[in-house]
Design a protein around this motif. Sequence first.
Motif, PDB file in Angstrom:
ATOM      1  N   PRO A  34       0.801  -1.228   0.000  1.00  0.00           N
ATOM      2  CA  PRO A  34       0.000   0.000   0.000  1.00  0.00           C
ATOM      3  C   PRO A  34       0.834   1.279   0.000  1.00  0.00           C
ATOM      4  N   TRP A  35       2.067   1.227   0.461  1.00  0.00           N
ATOM      5  CA  TRP A  35       2.911   2.414   0.512  1.00  0.00           C
ATOM      6  C   TRP A  35       3.793   2.586  -0.724  1.00  0.00           C
ATOM      7  N   MET A  36       3.656   1.722  -1.712  1.00  0.00           N
ATOM      8  CA  MET A  36       4.423   1.881  -2.954  1.00  0.00           C
ATOM      9  C   MET A  36       3.744   2.935  -3.831  1.00  0.00           C
ATOM     10  N   ARG A  37       4.549   3.715  -4.535  1.00  0.00           N
ATOM     11  CA  ARG A  37       4.036   4.781  -5.387  1.00  0.00           C
ATOM     12  C   ARG A  37       4.072   4.359  -6.845  1.00  0.00           C
ATOM     13  N   ASP A  38       3.025   4.713  -7.554  1.00  0.00           N
ATOM     14  CA  ASP A  38       2.975   4.485  -8.999  1.00  0.00           C
ATOM     15  C   ASP A  38       3.394   5.794  -9.653  1.00  0.00           C
ATOM     16  N   THR A  39       4.637   5.854 -10.136  1.00  0.00           N
ATOM     17  CA  THR A  39       5.169   7.096 -10.696  1.00  0.00           C
ATOM     18  C   THR A  39       5.574   6.878 -12.147  1.00  0.00           C
ATOM     19  N   PHE A  40       6.041   7.957 -12.773  1.00  0.00           N
ATOM     20  CA  PHE A  40       6.561   7.852 -14.140  1.00  0.00           C
ATOM     21  C   PHE A  40       8.009   7.378 -14.148  1.00  0.00           C
ATOM     22  N   LYS A  41       8.560   7.110 -12.969  1.00  0.00           N
ATOM     23  CA  LYS A  41       9.923   6.608 -12.790  1.00  0.00           C
ATOM     24  C   LYS A  41      10.983   7.582 -13.320  1.00  0.00           C
ATOM     25  N   ASP A  42      10.669   8.882 -13.253  1.00  0.00           N
ATOM     26  CA  ASP A  42      11.680   9.914 -13.459  1.00  0.00           C
ATOM     27  C   ASP A  42      12.220  10.181 -12.057  1.00  0.00           C
ATOM     28  N   LEU A  43      13.387   9.644 -11.764  1.00  0.00           N
ATOM     29  CA  LEU A  43      13.890   9.649 -10.395  1.00  0.00           C
ATOM     30  C   LEU A  43      14.093  11.052  -9.842  1.00  0.00           C
ATOM     31  N   ARG A  44      14.405  12.018 -10.706  1.00  0.00           N
ATOM     32  CA  ARG A  44      14.554  13.391 -10.226  1.00  0.00           C
ATOM     33  C   ARG A  44      13.209  13.932  -9.748  1.00  0.00           C
ATOM     34  N   GLU A  45      12.135  13.633 -10.504  1.00  0.00           N
ATOM     35  CA  GLU A  45      10.789  14.050 -10.085  1.00  0.00           C
ATOM     36  C   GLU A  45      10.366  13.315  -8.812  1.00  0.00           C
ATOM     37  N   ASP A  46      10.670  12.021  -8.750  1.00  0.00           N
ATOM     38  CA  ASP A  46      10.319  11.232  -7.562  1.00  0.00           C
ATOM     39  C   ASP A  46      11.034  11.774  -6.322  1.00  0.00           C
ATOM     40  N   LEU A  47      12.297  12.155  -6.477  1.00  0.00           N
ATOM     41  CA  LEU A  47      13.049  12.714  -5.360  1.00  0.00           C
ATOM     42  C   LEU A  47      12.441  14.043  -4.907  1.00  0.00           C
ATOM     43  N   ALA A  48      12.068  14.878  -5.865  1.00  0.00           N
ATOM     44  CA  ALA A  48      11.459  16.169  -5.523  1.00  0.00           C
ATOM     45  C   ALA A  48      10.139  15.956  -4.784  1.00  0.00           C
ATOM     46  N   GLU A  49       9.340  14.996  -5.238  1.00  0.00           N
ATOM     47  CA  GLU A  49       8.063  14.718  -4.577  1.00  0.00           C
ATOM     48  C   GLU A  49       8.285  14.140  -3.174  1.00  0.00           C
ATOM     49  N   ALA A  50       9.258  13.244  -3.047  1.00  0.00           N
ATOM     50  CA  ALA A  50       9.577  12.682  -1.727  1.00  0.00           C
ATOM     51  C   ALA A  50       9.996  13.798  -0.772  1.00  0.00           C
ATOM     52  N   ASN A  51      10.873  14.682  -1.229  1.00  0.00           N
ATOM     53  CA  ASN A  51      11.332  15.790  -0.392  1.00  0.00           C
ATOM     54  C   ASN A  51      10.179  16.707  -0.009  1.00  0.00           C
ATOM     55  N   ALA A  52       9.263  16.964  -0.940  1.00  0.00           N
ATOM     56  CA  ALA A  52       8.118  17.833  -0.663  1.00  0.00           C
ATOM     57  C   ALA A  52       7.228  17.233   0.425  1.00  0.00           C
ATOM     58  N   GLU A  53       7.190  15.902   0.499  1.00  0.00           N
ATOM     59  CA  GLU A  53       6.394  15.214   1.520  1.00  0.00           C
ATOM     60  C   GLU A  53       7.182  14.972   2.806  1.00  0.00           C
ATOM     61  N   GLY A  54       8.445  15.374   2.826  1.00  0.00           N
ATOM     62  CA  GLY A  54       9.273  15.138   4.004  1.00  0.00           C
ATOM     63  C   GLY A  54       9.658  13.682   4.172  1.00  0.00           C
ATOM     64  N   LYS A  55       9.761  12.967   3.053  1.00  0.00           N
ATOM     65  CA  LYS A  55      10.089  11.538   3.088  1.00  0.00           C
ATOM     66  C   LYS A  55      11.389  11.290   2.342  1.00  0.00           C
ATOM     67  N   ARG A  56      11.938  10.098   2.527  1.00  0.00           N
ATOM     68  CA  ARG A  56      13.144   9.680   1.821  1.00  0.00           C
ATOM     69  C   ARG A  56      12.758   8.805   0.645  1.00  0.00           C
ATOM     70  N   LEU A  57      13.427   9.005  -0.478  1.00  0.00           N
ATOM     71  CA  LEU A  57      13.203   8.177  -1.663  1.00  0.00           C
ATOM     72  C   LEU A  57      13.967   6.872  -1.518  1.00  0.00           C
ATOM     73  N   VAL A  58      13.280   5.780  -1.815  1.00  0.00           N
ATOM     74  CA  VAL A  58      13.913   4.464  -1.788  1.00  0.00           C
ATOM     75  C   VAL A  58      13.397   3.672  -2.983  1.00  0.00           C
ATOM     76  N   LEU A  59      14.301   2.939  -3.630  1.00  0.00           N
ATOM     77  CA  LEU A  59      13.951   2.115  -4.785  1.00  0.00           C
ATOM     78  C   LEU A  59      13.938   0.652  -4.348  1.00  0.00           C
ATOM     79  N   PHE A  60      12.825  -0.026  -4.635  1.00  0.00           N
ATOM     80  CA  PHE A  60      12.714  -1.463  -4.369  1.00  0.00           C
ATOM     81  C   PHE A  60      12.873  -2.186  -5.702  1.00  0.00           C
ATOM     82  N   VAL A  61      13.983  -2.873  -5.900  1.00  0.00           N
ATOM     83  CA  VAL A  61      14.178  -3.667  -7.114  1.00  0.00           C
ATOM     84  C   VAL A  61      13.722  -5.084  -6.801  1.00  0.00           C
ATOM     85  N   GLU A  62      12.743  -5.549  -7.562  1.00  0.00           N
ATOM     86  CA  GLU A  62      12.177  -6.881  -7.345  1.00  0.00           C
ATOM     87  C   GLU A  62      11.975  -7.575  -8.689  1.00  0.00           C
ATOM     88  N   GLN A  63      11.640  -8.862  -8.657  1.00  0.00           N
ATOM     89  CA  GLN A  63      11.365  -9.587  -9.895  1.00  0.00           C
ATOM     90  C   GLN A  63      10.280 -10.636  -9.677  1.00  0.00           C
TER      91      GLN A  63
END
Length: 195
Positions: A34-63
């Motif tokens: 439930p806490w995973m984000r559906d983004t466009f995977k532009d990491l610079r945009e994701d980082l900016a959004e994470a910072n705006a929310e006061g959160k840390r960006l983390v990438l989960f690589v799975e298969q």
Amino acid sequence: MRILMAAALAAVTALPSLPVRASEMGDDGLYKAPWMRDTFKDLREDLAEANAEGKRLVLFVEQRGCIYCHKMHEEVFSLPDVSEYIGENYFVVQINLHGDTEVIDFDGESLSEKAATQKWRVLFTPNIIFLPEEVPENQSAIEAAVAVMPGAFAKGTTLDMFTWVAEKRYTLDNGEDFQRYHARRIRERNDGTFD
């Protein structure tokens, strides 16, 4: 009857915390927490959004079919305290080790998920990449990472890693390497001074 009710009540209160809603399987064969984000995977945009929310960006690589990803989602990420901590402190973007979705890395390179994970030298899943709040334009995600958690770990190690990063223990100002931090937290849990 009263004895049975007392026994039942004692059994319920003795249970460890029950898992929150387990992650669901997505169409891509990856677990969706439930806490995973559906983004466009532009990491610079994701980082900016994470910072705006006061959160840390983390990438989960799975298969798809990853037994260790399954273990983490079913046995660790579904625990209420772990799930709540991640949801409150992290902006989580999932990357498919073999995926074709476009990723724009911090250095501006646009490539498929599978090419990005090759560039980041990810060999195993799950692989969790923790990012700083600021990333220089010329660095890739793996070059900028403050920590990487490769593989499946139990609740204590996982929660300690997420906490260690959130508390910025990796910096010179707060310098306590993860091994010492984790050992201290284990002692505190065993002493009953920490939950």
